[in-house]
Design an enzyme around this catalytic site. Structure first.
Site, short mmCIF file in Angstrom:
data_model
loop_
_atom_site.label_atom_id
_atom_site.label_comp_id
_atom_site.label_asym_id
_atom_site.label_seq_id
_atom_site.Cartn_x
_atom_site.Cartn_y
_atom_site.Cartn_z
N LYS A 77 -12.13 12.86 -49.09
CA LYS A 77 -12.75 14.17 -48.87
C LYS A 77 -14.12 14.08 -49.52
O LYS A 77 -14.26 14.01 -50.74
CB LYS A 77 -11.91 15.27 -49.52
CG LYS A 77 -12.52 16.65 -49.41
CD LYS A 77 -11.50 17.71 -49.81
CE LYS A 77 -12.06 19.10 -49.68
NZ LYS A 77 -13.21 19.38 -50.54
N GLY A 93 -15.38 28.71 -55.27
CA GLY A 93 -14.99 29.50 -56.43
C GLY A 93 -15.43 30.95 -56.41
O GLY A 93 -15.13 31.71 -57.32
N ASN A 106 -8.13 26.12 -53.43
CA ASN A 106 -7.91 25.65 -54.79
C ASN A 106 -8.05 26.79 -55.80
O ASN A 106 -7.06 27.30 -56.32
CB ASN A 106 -8.87 24.50 -55.13
CG ASN A 106 -8.61 23.91 -56.50
OD1 ASN A 106 -7.65 24.28 -57.18
ND2 ASN A 106 -9.46 23.00 -56.93
N THR A 107 -9.29 27.23 -56.03
CA THR A 107 -9.54 28.23 -57.08
C THR A 107 -8.68 29.48 -56.93
O THR A 107 -8.14 29.98 -57.93
CB THR A 107 -11.02 28.65 -57.07
OG1 THR A 107 -11.84 27.49 -57.11
CG2 THR A 107 -11.34 29.54 -58.26
#
Lengths: 267, 267, 267, 267
Positions: free
Chosen positions: D97, D158, D208-209
């Protein structure tokens, strides 16, 4: 006096205009006048470099307007570089509004090719004003290679979608931080968009389709000029913040009170 | 000349202004002048009806401005009706900008009470200009009871959020269809908002906080006047449609073509 | 177990569904099953009160679903009140989803008439679940007259526009503050809208058109059920805040570092 | 069964997850399980390539998850290329990635460097999954150089801003047209965002975040899994179109009509 400067050249009007898509060249000429613009951009490929007298340029008073050649129609960095060189060789200008647009369907600029062409042209002594998306990192690269302005779009060319992502533009303006002018180019559909661009802190806007394709291009040119000035004044005047809730009120006891100071929540 | 009419009275300026929240009454006076406004609204409860010479009204030239009393500070229909009657009885005006705002925290109008008070006041011969939300059905009710304007908000008072729901406003303008003026009132934070309101086809806008609380209220008043005029000109000029994709281009074979007609996708 | 309660009656599913616009009654029946809904709303005027066996109700298992009659098709408070009374007299229910929609073109609710009808019906002992706009002050009035839920729209019925004004809904949820359930009703076009409604803190959502008019209503019913559950879990899990800038990073010196604790800006 | 394929490898779950920012590695492990993810991405620089037993990898069951190394923390194309090579040399994977993020403040990817690094790595036999902005032309370049997926952001890493520009993503999905999977990566803050990404036709999302920093990461992982599935089902079910006005109604004469077919505007 509120002026701005590109590569050492000073301007008062903050509205740049294009020359394409007008119903006629006489309407174009009148709209240019109504816009109050000082900088007029024209596609190199539309200029008859050999015999200007019968061409588009016959309708643009070069004593009045600063002519900014652009590379519209160039699909690759190579084409754009070659076009800029041709324009300079023909005595048109060493300034170039750089456009590299690979796809005639979307008319979206190619950031990679734009950075590449910009670097070449800057190194050859051109004053380069690159048209780009609202990509933050690309704007930084264009700044780093020595471009004379950054010209991010509001939205895609000719769509009239305005500035759906003002935050991205605001952050580019922060990034550039006055080192060169930031000019919002493309997507502007109405004076509210032009005003918003200026409120965000842009140095100028460039409008073409929204004027040329309006029902009344001449009056719309004037509308855009007013919108740009409104936005500029607003920027200088310190607008109120956006808040989620209503401003705190100061409720008063009496319905008809004797007072002289404005303390109510609203009057 | 581009004029508009409320209840038989004709105006040229399409920017109405308020009188609250200014840092001082002299700044207010200068901002009113810079705005070019003809209609100035003032809270009835801020007017010293018995002895005007020491009051707010001493700073508003009544030969120059048309004074529009408002019912700011009224939490119920009853309070608003009583306040309007008091203002008329004191000789202030039989016009009233009707505000019924139950909650000093949100400053949001009460549609139910506003319709109720409007009906009473219209029946008593008042010229009623009701402040309301952007609710379509409420706008129809206010129209049905005989209000002289419809004044939907852009967003809540003092928030500077602008016009987050232009579509709702556009549909109210369609609904009203010119029978009375539509004035966008509240929420305007910058000239781009004022211009957008006019572009949608509103007849006028009312601005208070965004001028009074700007860092430079006088210059911001001028900015708002320009924004309103820009938006009005745009509305009259027939803006381009918003499209999802770029406008169809007319790609040409030659890079440097000899031509005089503007046919390129962009120039 | 995560349950919620209307007027003393407890439910587990937070997806309410309607019964209109389906391609067939068998598809409707299968979609109801796939939705997992416990509350099913049906227009009183569609129910054959005298001879139910051949009607819509034959396709709704009343042992499984709680039937919520609604006043769809009523243009005035009077019509809505009369319809609710008829339904109760016929033994259908003393619960009513109150809809007063004066205009078949916009299908927008009339806040004034809705408050009026709600007050009458509450006083007559009905459990009233009013459909309304996202107007804050109207929501407060409906709460004050004793409604059992507040059901603001996301956007207009059948438009599939979703929740263009989440902030208005969030503030209604804050206002109601758990005293009664808030159910987002109308405008939901896809599970992302349903999830967003729940993420804002709504107690439930009501979906009809988006299921009934999907290409595959049964699978879409399941999609909506998943969206509602996703949003509910998100609300309970404490989502991250929205921030303008990237989360602060913790840049590290080494490219390939020996570490076991997750301290990087992103992994 | 509804599956998708990257470079010949087939997956069922359409939720990819990261491994950074968790309060602890045990919480991470539980959240991975709750997410149902099959692909887990991990920063190469966080992996202890020499002695894995004490590291992050001890908490990721490599029999269960497909490990996707990423180049987080790389500021230039060179760093990213070197990091990918190191990971492959250490036996980690020949998949990567690709992230080239020059500025730890904004965490925005560098399109120019990403295209450059992607081309090098593809030529060296890597399976390259590049993280990029929502730039259309950059997406085309990444496709042209042979990337195995296109991974445009929803918004910056994020920020939890979700997908403020769904139209840009939709057009990238159209452009790619199924030749490789499109995975929406970054910016997702809640399941409504994940669902929306899938509704637009994305093949998968990466989160993710929003999971790691939720108050309850494990439950939020489950919420995201439900949101992704809801959006996928919706995409397959053919959602209703968004319309400006309410769906045409079929008003009926009788209030209590005898009918069995659902023909009303709403029920």
């Amino acid at each position: 006096m509120d002026q701005w400067t590109i590569a050492g050249r000073t301007f008062t009007s903050r509205l740049m205009v294009g020359t394409g898509k007008y119903p006629s060249l006489t309407v174009m000429r009148d709209a240019l006048a109504a816009s109050g613009a000082e900088i007029v951009t024209v596609a190199v490929r539309r200029v008859n470099l050999d015999a200007r007298e019968e061409s588009l340029l016959a309708y643009i008073d070069l004593d009045k307007y600063f002519l900014l050649p652009n590379t519209a129609g160039c699909h690759t960095a190579e084409e754009a570089v070659r076009t800029a060189r041709l324009a300079r060789a023909a005595g048109l200008s060493n300034w170039v509004k750089l456009e590299v647009i690979p796809d005639d369907g979307t008319l979206l600029p190619d950031p990679v090719a734009t950075v590449e062409a910009a670097e070449i042209l800057v190194n050859e002594g051109f004053v380069v004003l690159p048209y780009t998306t609202d990509d933050h990192t690309v704007a930084r690269r264009l700044l780093d290679v020595g471009c004379a302005t950054i010209m991010p779009f509001g939205s895609a060319i000719g769509t009239g979608q305005g500035l759906p992502n003002p935050e991205r533009l605001r952050r580019i303006i922060e990034l550039v931080d006055g080192r060169v002018p930031v000019v919002i180019d493309a997507g502007i559909g109405a004076p509210s968009d032009a005003s918003l661009a200026m409120e965000l802190g842009a140095d100028a806007v460039l409008v073409n389709t929204a004027i040329a394709k309006a029902t009344d291009p001449v009056q719309m040119a004037q509308a855009m000029a007013l919108g740009v000035q409104a936005g500029r004044f607003s920027y200088l005047s310190g607008r109120i913040p956006r808040t989620e809730v209503a401003s705190p009120s100061s409720p008063e006891a009496g319905l008809i009170a004797k007072e002289s100071a404005p303390t109510t929540a609203r009057a």
